[in-house]
Structures are given as structure tokens and as C-alpha cells.
Write a protein that holds these residues in place. Sequence first.
Motif, PDB file in Angstrom:
ATOM      1  N   SER A  38      -4.032   8.020   2.735  1.00 10.24           N
ATOM      2  CA  SER A  38      -5.143   7.017   2.361  1.00 10.24           C
ATOM      3  C   SER A  38      -5.794   7.427   1.414  1.00 10.24           C
ATOM      4  CB  SER A  38      -6.136   6.555   3.407  1.00 10.24           C
ATOM      5  OG  SER A  38      -7.143   5.585   2.945  1.00 10.24           O
ATOM      6  N   ASN A  39      -5.739   6.963   0.204  1.00  7.63           N
ATOM      7  CA  ASN A  39      -6.525   7.274  -1.091  1.00  7.63           C
ATOM      8  C   ASN A  39      -7.060   6.259  -1.765  1.00  7.63           C
ATOM      9  OD1 ASN A  39      -7.713   8.991  -3.271  1.00  7.63           O
ATOM     10  ND2 ASN A  39      -5.443   9.434  -3.954  1.00  7.63           N
ATOM     11  N   GLY A  40      -8.545   5.985  -1.923  1.00  2.77           N
ATOM     12  CA  GLY A  40      -8.864   4.675  -2.383  1.00  2.77           C
ATOM     13  C   GLY A  40     -10.446   4.943  -2.883  1.00  2.77           C
ATOM     14  N   ARG A  41     -11.127   3.485  -3.179  1.00  2.00           N
ATOM     15  CA  ARG A  41     -12.232   3.769  -3.913  1.00  2.00           C
ATOM     16  C   ARG A  41     -12.927   2.442  -3.521  1.00  2.00           C
ATOM     17  NH1 ARG A  41      -8.278   1.513  -6.523  1.00  2.00           N
ATOM     18  NH2 ARG A  41      -8.742   1.112  -8.689  1.00  2.00           N
ATOM     19  N   TRP A  42     -14.287   1.952  -3.437  1.00  2.00           N
ATOM     20  CA  TRP A  42     -14.950   1.057  -3.630  1.00  2.00           C
ATOM     21  C   TRP A  42     -14.965   0.503  -5.095  1.00  2.00           C
ATOM     22  CZ3 TRP A  42     -16.306  -2.606   0.370  1.00  2.00           C
ATOM     23  CH2 TRP A  42     -16.243  -1.869   1.457  1.00  2.00           C
ATOM     24  N   VAL A  43     -14.540  -0.954  -5.388  1.00  2.00           N
ATOM     25  CA  VAL A  43     -14.579  -1.304  -6.607  1.00  2.00           C
ATOM     26  C   VAL A  43     -15.601  -2.443  -6.565  1.00  2.00           C
ATOM     27  CG1 VAL A  43     -13.320  -2.275  -8.455  1.00  2.00           C
ATOM     28  CG2 VAL A  43     -12.251  -0.498  -7.036  1.00  2.00           C
ATOM     29  N   ARG A  44     -16.414  -2.221  -7.691  1.00  2.00           N
ATOM     30  CA  ARG A  44     -17.589  -3.457  -7.828  1.00  2.00           C
ATOM     31  C   ARG A  44     -16.929  -4.534  -8.517  1.00  2.00           C
ATOM     32  NH1 ARG A  44     -23.135  -2.963  -7.150  1.00  2.00           N
ATOM     33  NH2 ARG A  44     -23.064  -0.927  -7.226  1.00  2.00           N
ATOM     34  N   HIS A  45     -17.234  -5.770  -8.486  1.00  2.00           N
ATOM     35  CA  HIS A  45     -16.680  -6.959  -9.307  1.00  2.00           C
ATOM     36  C   HIS A  45     -17.927  -7.676  -9.608  1.00  2.00           C
ATOM     37  CE1 HIS A  45     -12.639  -6.170  -8.356  1.00  2.00           C
ATOM     38  NE2 HIS A  45     -12.890  -5.918  -6.965  1.00  2.00           N
ATOM     39  N   PRO A  46     -17.954  -8.395 -10.904  1.00  2.00           N
ATOM     40  CA  PRO A  46     -19.019  -9.360 -10.958  1.00  2.00           C
ATOM     41  C   PRO A  46     -19.314 -10.493  -9.908  1.00  2.00           C
ATOM     42  CG  PRO A  46     -17.157  -9.059 -12.928  1.00  2.00           C
ATOM     43  CD  PRO A  46     -16.807  -8.644 -11.653  1.00  2.00           C
ATOM     44  N   PHE A 117     -20.854  -7.341  -4.705  1.00  2.00           N
ATOM     45  CA  PHE A 117     -19.958  -8.024  -4.633  1.00  2.00           C
ATOM     46  C   PHE A 117     -18.681  -6.902  -4.802  1.00  2.00           C
ATOM     47  CE2 PHE A 117     -16.355 -10.664  -6.363  1.00  2.00           C
ATOM     48  CZ  PHE A 117     -15.890 -11.291  -4.844  1.00  2.00           C
ATOM     49  N   GLY A 118     -18.125  -6.284  -3.816  1.00  2.00           N
ATOM     50  CA  GLY A 118     -17.322  -5.182  -3.914  1.00  2.00           C
ATOM     51  C   GLY A 118     -16.184  -5.400  -2.712  1.00  2.00           C
ATOM     52  N   MET A 119     -14.908  -4.536  -3.114  1.00  2.00           N
ATOM     53  CA  MET A 119     -13.928  -4.462  -1.938  1.00  2.00           C
ATOM     54  C   MET A 119     -13.337  -2.938  -2.105  1.00  2.00           C
ATOM     55  SD  MET A 119     -12.459  -8.152  -2.358  1.00  2.00           S
ATOM     56  CE  MET A 119     -13.055  -8.339  -3.844  1.00  2.00           C
ATOM     57  N   TRP A 120     -12.861  -2.497  -1.221  1.00  2.00           N
ATOM     58  CA  TRP A 120     -12.209  -1.517  -0.951  1.00  2.00           C
ATOM     59  C   TRP A 120     -10.780  -1.568  -1.556  1.00  2.00           C
ATOM     60  CZ3 TRP A 120     -12.851   3.666   0.123  1.00  2.00           C
ATOM     61  CH2 TRP A 120     -11.451   4.308   0.225  1.00  2.00           C
ATOM     62  N   GLN A 121     -10.474  -0.651  -2.537  1.00  2.00           N
ATOM     63  CA  GLN A 121      -9.040  -0.849  -3.135  1.00  2.00           C
ATOM     64  C   GLN A 121      -8.133   0.606  -2.953  1.00  2.00           C
ATOM     65  OE1 GLN A 121      -8.908  -2.414  -6.806  1.00  2.00           O
ATOM     66  NE2 GLN A 121     -10.260  -4.173  -6.154  1.00  2.00           N
ATOM     67  N   GLN A 122      -6.965   0.617  -2.453  1.00  2.00           N
ATOM     68  CA  GLN A 122      -6.142   1.748  -2.625  1.00  2.00           C
ATOM     69  C   GLN A 122      -5.663   1.917  -3.890  1.00  2.00           C
ATOM     70  OE1 GLN A 122      -6.941   3.266   0.433  1.00  2.00           O
ATOM     71  NE2 GLN A 122      -5.000   3.617   0.858  1.00  2.00           N
ATOM     72  N   TYR A 123      -5.555   3.069  -4.374  1.00  2.00           N
ATOM     73  CA  TYR A 123      -4.859   3.585  -5.553  1.00  2.00           C
ATOM     74  C   TYR A 123      -3.466   3.207  -5.654  1.00  2.00           C
ATOM     75  CZ  TYR A 123      -8.987   6.123  -7.089  1.00  2.00           C
ATOM     76  OH  TYR A 123     -10.192   6.408  -7.364  1.00  2.00           O
ATOM     77  N   GLN A 124      -2.767   3.349  -4.654  1.00  2.00           N
ATOM     78  CA  GLN A 124      -1.465   3.171  -4.741  1.00  2.00           C
ATOM     79  C   GLN A 124      -0.755   1.808  -4.115  1.00  2.00           C
ATOM     80  OE1 GLN A 124      -3.052   4.956  -2.315  1.00  2.00           O
ATOM     81  NE2 GLN A 124      -2.347   5.204  -0.546  1.00  2.00           N
ATOM     82  N   CYS A 125      -1.677   1.005  -3.638  1.00  2.00           N
ATOM     83  CA  CYS A 125      -1.078  -0.138  -3.108  1.00  2.00           C
ATOM     84  C   CYS A 125      -2.345  -1.260  -3.065  1.00  2.00           C
ATOM     85  CB  CYS A 125      -0.645   0.100  -1.781  1.00  2.00           C
ATOM     86  SG  CYS A 125      -1.712   0.663  -0.360  1.00  2.00           S
ATOM     87  N   LEU A 126      -1.938  -2.418  -2.306  1.00  2.00           N
ATOM     88  CA  LEU A 126      -2.817  -3.586  -2.540  1.00  2.00           C
ATOM     89  C   LEU A 126      -3.126  -4.076  -1.068  1.00  2.00           C
ATOM     90  CD1 LEU A 126      -1.606  -5.976  -5.419  1.00  2.00           C
ATOM     91  CD2 LEU A 126      -3.722  -4.368  -5.466  1.00  2.00           C
ATOM     92  N   TYR A 127      -4.423  -4.256  -0.755  1.00  2.00           N
ATOM     93  CA  TYR A 127      -4.687  -5.151   0.656  1.00  2.00           C
ATOM     94  C   TYR A 127      -4.939  -6.589  -0.002  1.00  2.00           C
ATOM     95  CZ  TYR A 127      -5.093  -0.987   3.272  1.00  2.00           C
ATOM     96  OH  TYR A 127      -4.855   0.425   3.926  1.00  2.00           O
ATOM     97  N   VAL A 128      -4.257  -7.613   0.528  1.00  2.00           N
ATOM     98  CA  VAL A 128      -4.614  -8.668   0.156  1.00  2.00           C
ATOM     99  C   VAL A 128      -5.522  -9.765   1.175  1.00  2.00           C
ATOM    100  CG1 VAL A 128      -3.547 -10.843  -0.363  1.00  2.00           C
ATOM    101  CG2 VAL A 128      -2.523  -8.810  -0.993  1.00  2.00           C
ATOM    102  N   PRO A 129      -6.976  -9.780   0.935  1.00  2.00           N
ATOM    103  CA  PRO A 129      -7.566 -10.912   1.793  1.00  2.00           C
ATOM    104  C   PRO A 129      -7.019 -12.148   1.846  1.00  2.00           C
ATOM    105  CG  PRO A 129      -9.070  -9.757   0.154  1.00  2.00           C
ATOM    106  CD  PRO A 129      -7.500  -9.560  -0.423  1.00  2.00           C
ATOM    107  N   ILE A 130      -7.001 -12.609   3.311  1.00  2.00           N
ATOM    108  CA  ILE A 130      -6.412 -14.153   3.415  1.00  2.00           C
ATOM    109  C   ILE A 130      -7.518 -14.821   4.121  1.00  2.00           C
ATOM    110  CG2 ILE A 130      -4.017 -13.178   3.408  1.00  2.00           C
ATOM    111  CD1 ILE A 130      -4.274 -13.221   6.602  1.00  2.00           C
ATOM    112  N   GLY A 131      -7.570 -16.221   3.787  1.00  2.00           N
ATOM    113  CA  GLY A 131      -8.484 -17.107   4.452  1.00  2.00           C
ATOM    114  C   GLY A 131      -7.557 -18.014   5.547  1.00  2.00           C
ATOM    115  N   ASP A 132      -8.465 -19.042   5.887  1.00  2.00           N
ATOM    116  CA  ASP A 132      -7.872 -19.911   7.202  1.00  2.00           C
ATOM    117  C   ASP A 132      -6.620 -20.175   6.871  1.00  2.00           C
ATOM    118  OD1 ASP A 132     -10.401 -19.533   7.957  1.00  2.00           O
ATOM    119  OD2 ASP A 132     -11.204 -21.658   7.839  1.00  2.00           O
ATOM    120  N   LYS A 133      -6.195 -20.742   5.708  1.00  2.00           N
ATOM    121  CA  LYS A 133      -4.683 -21.321   5.647  1.00  2.00           C
ATOM    122  C   LYS A 133      -3.873 -20.355   6.039  1.00  2.00           C
ATOM    123  CE  LYS A 133      -1.780 -23.562   2.280  1.00  2.00           C
ATOM    124  NZ  LYS A 133      -1.650 -24.103   1.046  1.00  2.00           N
TER     125      LYS A 133
END
Length: 307
Positions: A38-46, A117-133
Motif C-alpha cells: 500500500s502506497n498512497g496519499r490524500w489528494v485535495r480536489h476543488p 474535498f479530498g480522497m485517498w488515492q494509491q499511486y499504483q491503482c484506483l479505488y472507484v467510489p460507487i453510489g446507490d445504482k
Amino acid sequence: SDDLVFGSGIKFRILSEDSVEPTAKRHCNLEDEKFDVSNGRWVRHPYPDGSMCSPMDVDRSPAKFQYHRPFYHGRENATCWHREDLTKVATSCFESGCRFVTNHRWVTNLKRESKFFGMWQQYQCLYVPIGDKEIQRCIEKKKISNIELRGKSLKNVVDGYMAQKLRNIGMAEGVGTRSVYLDTLAMPHVLWHNSLAAYRQVLENGMPNVTEATGSKDEYYWISGFYCTSEREPHTRLDRSLQFSKMAYDILTPKGYKMLNAFDVTAAFTFDSDSQGDGLHISGPSIKVVVDKFFHHLCDGVLLEDS
């Protein structure tokens, strides 16, 4: 040791503003949760405006721990859930005497942000947030009849956010359904109640084999120890949280249990979002990421089949 530094031994890069970081293309898998991977960081978005997300309201629905939670709109872009008013996070106090400390302790600049407004992101891969649908489709395709949280106090922290994600979801019924379990393994209580040897016995003898070879369709996930920053109780030190979690991974993985790495994710927020001011019961952005990780690993395979 008590001076364990997050990121120690891990290589990192500092990019200039005009540098372009390669975009990760593959989705994260359970191997990416391992402590040495595991190797990631918090990334702030607008901060999103009204064209993307509804106004941020407070969720006043009952919760076992009554702490600040922005309302979750499951039919919107799933990233909207990661907006946060950090000035209202971790202002509650349940332990005797802590109310005399909560409003008088030093805080970082993060604690002063009302529009984070920020999310954790790995350097080597993506986590994909999903909603109700997507969650509903996952529940139906995997025939999940129940999602149950297990553990002690941290279970109640996670439960408030899990309830938001499941508020509009209908569970599967009938023959051939499965249950899904998410366990905190009684962290951090075991850190001050158990020796390593005693905890090993719990993991080896008290946690049954749940691999597919046993014939079970049920799925079992567990959350690693947090990046704790206090010694509210004896032995609740950072190195023990990591040590206990690594031992649990080594013992439980061959038995079919799947780890969600919360140690790395909670490092940046451990001081500013501990919901009792105790450096242990972390809430806010980190727990949302843990819940997102849970649904990512639970559902990613079946959702990719549909794409």
C-alpha cells in the motif's frame, strides 16, 4: 518504537506544478491493501459547486455514535460524499473529563477547513467510489442478503457511515443468498487488553476457516488497526496497532478473511478527526474511504463484468 514515522522506508517523489503524474489505469485489488505494498496519499480536489453536488446538509438520522456526518445523496456522483466540514468533525466527547480538553487543544490548519474535498488515492491503482445504482446492482448480482458489522467501539463509528451507503439499498431474498461481514477485530481494545501471544490465540482458535473450500458463500472482511496518536489506555501505541494488524493479516488471510488497510488512510487525519479527542476513535474522511474500499473490493469484479 514510539517515534515510528509514517512513510518511513517508502520512496516518494516531489512533483513540480507543471509535472504530469502518470494516470493509474488498473483497479486496486486486495494485494494492494498489504502493508508492504500500500502506497498512497490524500489528494485535495476543488470543492464541487451546485452543478455537481447538492448543498451539504447534516445527516440527523440515528447513529450509535452521534457525531457530525454530512448527508449522503446516493443518487448523485459518489465522490460528493467526500465533502466535509472539518470544523464540525470530532467535536463530541463521551469519556469523562475529555470535554475539558476538546475545545482547548492545539489543532492543525485542517481542522479549520469548512469546505474540505479530498480522497485517498494509491499511486499504483484506483479505488472507484460507487453510489446507490452500482451498490444495488452488486447486491443483486452477488445475492447478498445481509451486511453485518462486528467489533466494539470502532464498529459503531464505521456503522454510521455504512448505514448511509445502505439507506436506499434493498437486500436480496430467497434461496442461494450470502451474508457479508465487516469486522474491526475489537481494535483498539485488544491493544490494551491482550498480549501478542494472547491475541494470536484469539486469531488462530477463535476465527474459523471461511475459505471457499469450506463450502461457504459468505464473505469476511476486516479493518486493520488505525494510526493511533494517543496512549489513553495502557499499551495503545502506534507500533502495537501495526504489529497486531500485521499478525492478523498473516493468520487470517489463509483462512479466507480480506483486509482493508486503514492504517495508512488514517495517518493524515488521526489527530484532527478522533471523535472522542482520544487519538483512537477516528471519524470523518478516513472512515468514508474505508467504507469505499469495502464496496470497491466487494463489488468491483461484478461491476467490471457489466462494463
